[in-house]
Design a protein around this motif. Structure first.
Motif, PDB file in Angstrom:
ATOM      1  N   VAL A  15       0.836  -1.184   0.000  1.00  0.00           N
ATOM      2  CA  VAL A  15       0.000   0.000   0.000  1.00  0.00           C
ATOM      3  C   VAL A  15       0.881   1.248   0.000  1.00  0.00           C
ATOM      4  O   VAL A  15       1.799   1.360   0.823  1.00  0.00           O
ATOM      5  CB  VAL A  15      -0.914   0.002   1.253  1.00  0.00           C
ATOM      6  CG1 VAL A  15      -1.712   1.278   1.345  1.00  0.00           C
ATOM      7  CG2 VAL A  15      -1.827  -1.213   1.247  1.00  0.00           C
ATOM      8  N   GLU A  16       0.592   2.159  -0.908  1.00  0.00           N
ATOM      9  CA  GLU A  16       1.274   3.448  -0.894  1.00  0.00           C
ATOM     10  C   GLU A  16       0.542   4.356   0.084  1.00  0.00           C
ATOM     11  O   GLU A  16      -0.687   4.492   0.026  1.00  0.00           O
ATOM     12  CB  GLU A  16       1.286   4.077  -2.287  1.00  0.00           C
ATOM     13  CG  GLU A  16       2.099   5.352  -2.354  1.00  0.00           C
ATOM     14  CD  GLU A  16       2.207   5.925  -3.758  1.00  0.00           C
ATOM     15  OE1 GLU A  16       3.101   6.768  -3.955  1.00  0.00           O
ATOM     16  OE2 GLU A  16       1.408   5.539  -4.638  1.00  0.00           O
ATOM     17  N   ALA A  17       1.289   4.955   1.007  1.00  0.00           N
ATOM     18  CA  ALA A  17       0.679   5.783   2.041  1.00  0.00           C
ATOM     19  C   ALA A  17       1.700   6.788   2.572  1.00  0.00           C
ATOM     20  O   ALA A  17       2.906   6.642   2.353  1.00  0.00           O
ATOM     21  CB  ALA A  17       0.169   4.907   3.173  1.00  0.00           C
ATOM     22  N   ASP A  18       1.197   7.777   3.308  1.00  0.00           N
ATOM     23  CA  ASP A  18       2.052   8.816   3.877  1.00  0.00           C
ATOM     24  C   ASP A  18       2.917   8.302   5.022  1.00  0.00           C
ATOM     25  O   ASP A  18       4.043   8.748   5.210  1.00  0.00           O
ATOM     26  CB  ASP A  18       1.203   9.985   4.389  1.00  0.00           C
ATOM     27  CG  ASP A  18       0.423  10.668   3.273  1.00  0.00           C
ATOM     28  OD1 ASP A  18       0.901  10.657   2.112  1.00  0.00           O
ATOM     29  OD2 ASP A  18      -0.659  11.194   3.558  1.00  0.00           O
ATOM     30  N   ASP A  19       2.365   7.396   5.829  1.00  0.00           N
ATOM     31  CA  ASP A  19       3.070   6.837   6.972  1.00  0.00           C
ATOM     32  C   ASP A  19       2.408   5.512   7.353  1.00  0.00           C
ATOM     33  O   ASP A  19       1.436   5.087   6.714  1.00  0.00           O
ATOM     34  CB  ASP A  19       3.086   7.818   8.155  1.00  0.00           C
ATOM     35  CG  ASP A  19       1.700   8.277   8.581  1.00  0.00           C
ATOM     36  OD1 ASP A  19       0.730   7.497   8.479  1.00  0.00           O
ATOM     37  OD2 ASP A  19       1.570   9.432   9.033  1.00  0.00           O
ATOM     38  N   PRO A  26      -2.695 -13.061  -8.868  1.00  0.00           N
ATOM     39  CA  PRO A  26      -1.262 -12.966  -8.595  1.00  0.00           C
ATOM     40  C   PRO A  26      -0.943 -13.078  -7.110  1.00  0.00           C
ATOM     41  O   PRO A  26      -1.821 -13.002  -6.264  1.00  0.00           O
ATOM     42  CB  PRO A  26      -0.877 -11.590  -9.137  1.00  0.00           C
ATOM     43  CG  PRO A  26      -2.124 -10.887  -9.438  1.00  0.00           C
ATOM     44  CD  PRO A  26      -3.256 -11.841  -9.407  1.00  0.00           C
ATOM     45  N   GLU A  27       0.337 -13.236  -6.809  1.00  0.00           N
ATOM     46  CA  GLU A  27       0.790 -13.375  -5.424  1.00  0.00           C
ATOM     47  C   GLU A  27       0.901 -12.047  -4.697  1.00  0.00           C
ATOM     48  O   GLU A  27       1.005 -12.034  -3.465  1.00  0.00           O
ATOM     49  CB  GLU A  27       2.154 -14.053  -5.392  1.00  0.00           C
ATOM     50  CG  GLU A  27       2.098 -15.522  -5.689  1.00  0.00           C
ATOM     51  CD  GLU A  27       3.452 -16.157  -5.497  1.00  0.00           C
ATOM     52  OE1 GLU A  27       3.959 -16.137  -4.367  1.00  0.00           O
ATOM     53  OE2 GLU A  27       3.995 -16.664  -6.490  1.00  0.00           O
ATOM     54  N   ALA A  28       0.898 -10.957  -5.428  1.00  0.00           N
ATOM     55  CA  ALA A  28       1.043  -9.646  -4.790  1.00  0.00           C
ATOM     56  C   ALA A  28       0.235  -8.606  -5.553  1.00  0.00           C
ATOM     57  O   ALA A  28       0.084  -8.693  -6.776  1.00  0.00           O
ATOM     58  CB  ALA A  28       2.509  -9.223  -4.756  1.00  0.00           C
ATOM     59  N   TYR A  29      -0.274  -7.653  -4.808  1.00  0.00           N
ATOM     60  CA  TYR A  29      -0.938  -6.484  -5.389  1.00  0.00           C
ATOM     61  C   TYR A  29      -0.330  -5.236  -4.774  1.00  0.00           C
ATOM     62  O   TYR A  29      -0.092  -5.183  -3.564  1.00  0.00           O
ATOM     63  CB  TYR A  29      -2.436  -6.485  -5.091  1.00  0.00           C
ATOM     64  CG  TYR A  29      -3.221  -7.503  -5.867  1.00  0.00           C
ATOM     65  CD1 TYR A  29      -3.632  -7.250  -7.173  1.00  0.00           C
ATOM     66  CD2 TYR A  29      -3.556  -8.717  -5.303  1.00  0.00           C
ATOM     67  CE1 TYR A  29      -4.359  -8.179  -7.887  1.00  0.00           C
ATOM     68  CE2 TYR A  29      -4.289  -9.656  -6.008  1.00  0.00           C
ATOM     69  CZ  TYR A  29      -4.688  -9.388  -7.299  1.00  0.00           C
ATOM     70  OH  TYR A  29      -5.410 -10.307  -8.010  1.00  0.00           O
ATOM     71  N   VAL A  30      -0.099  -4.252  -5.634  1.00  0.00           N
ATOM     72  CA  VAL A  30       0.330  -2.933  -5.172  1.00  0.00           C
ATOM     73  C   VAL A  30      -0.836  -1.985  -5.353  1.00  0.00           C
ATOM     74  O   VAL A  30      -1.400  -1.886  -6.454  1.00  0.00           O
ATOM     75  CB  VAL A  30       1.563  -2.426  -5.953  1.00  0.00           C
ATOM     76  CG1 VAL A  30       1.949  -1.031  -5.483  1.00  0.00           C
ATOM     77  CG2 VAL A  30       2.729  -3.390  -5.810  1.00  0.00           C
ATOM     78  N   HIS A  31      -1.189  -1.299  -4.283  1.00  0.00           N
ATOM     79  CA  HIS A  31      -2.257  -0.293  -4.292  1.00  0.00           C
ATOM     80  C   HIS A  31      -1.596   1.077  -4.223  1.00  0.00           C
ATOM     81  O   HIS A  31      -1.090   1.473  -3.169  1.00  0.00           O
ATOM     82  CB  HIS A  31      -3.190  -0.502  -3.100  1.00  0.00           C
ATOM     83  CG  HIS A  31      -3.951  -1.782  -3.173  1.00  0.00           C
ATOM     84  ND1 HIS A  31      -5.239  -1.842  -3.641  1.00  0.00           N
ATOM     85  CD2 HIS A  31      -3.596  -3.050  -2.851  1.00  0.00           C
ATOM     86  CE1 HIS A  31      -5.657  -3.096  -3.597  1.00  0.00           C
ATOM     87  NE2 HIS A  31      -4.676  -3.848  -3.130  1.00  0.00           N
ATOM     88  N   PHE A  32      -1.575   1.760  -5.369  1.00  0.00           N
ATOM     89  CA  PHE A  32      -0.962   3.074  -5.445  1.00  0.00           C
ATOM     90  C   PHE A  32      -1.919   4.135  -4.899  1.00  0.00           C
ATOM     91  O   PHE A  32      -3.138   3.948  -4.872  1.00  0.00           O
ATOM     92  CB  PHE A  32      -0.580   3.388  -6.890  1.00  0.00           C
ATOM     93  CG  PHE A  32       0.526   2.509  -7.416  1.00  0.00           C
ATOM     94  CD1 PHE A  32       1.854   2.855  -7.234  1.00  0.00           C
ATOM     95  CD2 PHE A  32       0.230   1.321  -8.075  1.00  0.00           C
ATOM     96  CE1 PHE A  32       2.873   2.040  -7.710  1.00  0.00           C
ATOM     97  CE2 PHE A  32       1.238   0.496  -8.555  1.00  0.00           C
ATOM     98  CZ  PHE A  32       2.560   0.858  -8.372  1.00  0.00           C
ATOM     99  N   ALA A  33      -1.359   5.256  -4.499  1.00  0.00           N
ATOM    100  CA  ALA A  33      -2.152   6.338  -3.906  1.00  0.00           C
ATOM    101  C   ALA A  33      -3.195   6.878  -4.872  1.00  0.00           C
ATOM    102  O   ALA A  33      -4.267   7.326  -4.454  1.00  0.00           O
ATOM    103  CB  ALA A  33      -1.226   7.466  -3.432  1.00  0.00           C
TER     104      ALA A  33
END
Length: 117
Positions: free
Chosen positions: A28-32, A95-102
């Motif tokens: 997960v893309e996040a601020d903190d 898939p084995e991984a997911y990226v959640h962009f901001a």
């Protein structure tokens, strides 16, 4: 920053939901770290183990407040495009991984194992 959540195989299985972008690895893309935890919960990850196997432990763990995250999407600190995914014997439908962009983009990585059928 990017924060990696690794699903524990609680009760002998993984929960996988390609429509929600949930697999063994969720980034997960996040601020903190706190923001990453809140975003992850909105995606469907949960913390505290409600209903998870007592002997295997909680399925998901929160990010620690002192965790800075990674500059690029990463699995265990390795950039995801360099990570050596092996077809996971537990994942059949995504898939084995997911990226959640901001910005809302969701990108899958790693090929699923072929169906049992």
């Amino acid at each position: 920053m990017f924060f990696h959540f690794r699903q524990n195989n609680s009760g002998g299985s993984f929960h996988n939901n390609p429509d929600a972008g949930i697999s063994v690895n969720v980034i997960v893309e996040a601020d903190d770290a706190d923001h990453a935890n809140r975003r992850a919960e909105k995606l469907g990850l949960y913390f505290g183990g409600a209903g998870d196997c007592r002997c295997c432990g909680d399925r998901w763990s929160e990010q620690w407040d002192d965790r800075d995250g990674d500059l690029v999407p990463s699995v265990y600190g390795d950039p995801i495009q360099d990570y050596d995914f092996e077809p996971d014997k537990w994942i059949y439908d995504g898939p084995e991984a997911y990226v959640h962009f901001a910005d809302g983009l969701v990108q899958g990585y790693g090929l699923p194992r072929k169906s049992l059928a």
